[in-house]
Design an enzyme around this catalytic site. Structure first.
Site, mmCIF file in Angstrom:
data_model
loop_
_atom_site.group_PDB
_atom_site.id
_atom_site.type_symbol
_atom_site.label_atom_id
_atom_site.label_comp_id
_atom_site.label_asym_id
_atom_site.label_seq_id
_atom_site.Cartn_x
_atom_site.Cartn_y
_atom_site.Cartn_z
ATOM 1 N N ASP A 62 0.868 -1.174 0.000
ATOM 2 C CA ASP A 62 0.000 0.000 0.000
ATOM 3 C C ASP A 62 0.905 1.225 0.000
ATOM 4 O O ASP A 62 1.605 1.491 0.982
ATOM 5 C CB ASP A 62 -0.880 -0.025 1.251
ATOM 6 C CG ASP A 62 -1.832 1.161 1.335
ATOM 7 O OD1 ASP A 62 -1.642 2.147 0.602
ATOM 8 O OD2 ASP A 62 -2.747 1.111 2.170
ATOM 9 N N TYR A 157 -9.230 14.900 -6.142
ATOM 10 C CA TYR A 157 -8.344 14.432 -7.211
ATOM 11 C C TYR A 157 -7.503 15.581 -7.754
ATOM 12 O O TYR A 157 -6.285 15.446 -7.932
ATOM 13 C CB TYR A 157 -9.170 13.800 -8.329
ATOM 14 C CG TYR A 157 -8.338 13.181 -9.421
ATOM 15 C CD1 TYR A 157 -7.670 11.979 -9.203
ATOM 16 C CD2 TYR A 157 -8.213 13.791 -10.669
ATOM 17 C CE1 TYR A 157 -6.894 11.402 -10.202
ATOM 18 C CE2 TYR A 157 -7.443 13.221 -11.666
ATOM 19 C CZ TYR A 157 -6.793 12.022 -11.430
ATOM 20 O OH TYR A 157 -6.013 11.460 -12.418
ATOM 21 N N LYS A 161 -3.344 15.889 -7.532
ATOM 22 C CA LYS A 161 -2.480 15.922 -8.713
ATOM 23 C C LYS A 161 -1.695 17.233 -8.810
ATOM 24 O O LYS A 161 -0.592 17.257 -9.362
ATOM 25 C CB LYS A 161 -3.313 15.668 -9.967
ATOM 26 C CG LYS A 161 -3.878 14.247 -10.045
ATOM 27 C CD LYS A 161 -2.782 13.192 -9.941
ATOM 28 C CE LYS A 161 -3.312 11.783 -10.120
ATOM 29 N NZ LYS A 161 -2.244 10.763 -10.060
#
Length: 251
Positions: A62, A157, A161
């Protein structure tokens, strides 16, 4: 058969990560592959890499967990002898189309932990290993079009990013004196399970129509870019998040 070095690709079971792993094998690297767990897809990928005449191994971990990433890097070095290219590709997208009122703290943390923290840990432990080896290296991360321009209803998201871009710039500064370059790829619309799972069909059609090339990219497009970033010919490129989006957004 001589090797160009050892590469590790996270999130390699499918999509972009899988394409990158195969391309680096074609480029002469021995390739260690990672995903959250050992799967049939990952086992088949190792077989394909081996069929190309390269050595390969699976390292389930992970990427959001400090100890697991550290142990993964150590295991890759124990298995293959070194680490020369780190591709921190692992990432997730959130549910599509959520307004801010609908974004839960749990969803925010899940995306940020994998996309941002996972990239940080991959950069950290790969960079430390490359510094220890003393012969340079390549560290490559996964940003996005959403890391260049805020995405519609993509709160976590987009933030994750953008974070990859910042991490890439900071890491490039710190590791540059050791001959280690740090760059990221910033894809637009790529035909992957993650993209098609997060964007409604109507949204996909609209975005395709807005793209100058009127088409989606495919994972091998990203793999071709990573191939160059990982090569010795890219030695004067660092700190960049390189757009590859069919002209949907221009820097």
């Amino acid at each position: 058969m001589s090797s160009n070095g050892v590469a590790l690709v996270t999130g390699a079971a499918q999509g972009i990560g899988r394409a990158i792993a195969l391309r680096l094998a074609d480029d002469g690297f021995d390739v260690a592959v990672n995903d959250i767990s050992v799967s049939t897809e990952l086992q088949n990928l190792v077989k394909e890499i081996q069929e190309r005449g390269r050595v390969s191994s699976i390292h389930a971990a992970d990427v959001s967990q400090d100890a697991q990433v550290k142990e993964m890097i150590e295991a890759v070095v124990q298995t293959h002898g070194s680490l020369d290219v780190m591709v921190a590709n692992a990432g997730v997208a959130g549910p599509p189309g959520l307004n801010i009122a609908d974004v839960t703290l749990e969803e925010w943390d899940r995306i940020m932990n994998i996309n941002a923290r996972g990239t940080f840990l991959s950069y950290k432990y790969a960079g430390l290993q490359m510094v220890k080896q003393g012969r340079g290296g390549r560290i490559i991360g996964a940003s996005s079009l959403a890391g260049k321009q805020g995405g519609v209803n993509q709160w976590a998201y987009t933030a994750s990013k953008f974070a990859v871009r910042g991490l890439t710039q900071a890491a490039a500064i710190e590791f540059g004196s050791h001959g280690i370059t740090v760059n990221a790829y910033a894809p637009g619309l790529i035909e992957t399970p993650m993209m098609f799972g997060s964007l409604p069909t109507e949204r996909q059609d609209l975005l395709k129509a807005q793209t100058p090339l009127k088409t989606f990219g495919v994972p091998t497009d990203i793999a071709d870019l990573v191939s160059f970033i990982a090569s010795k010919e890219s030695k004067f490129i660092t700190g960049q998040s390189i757009s590859i989006n069919g002209g949907l957004f221009s820097d």
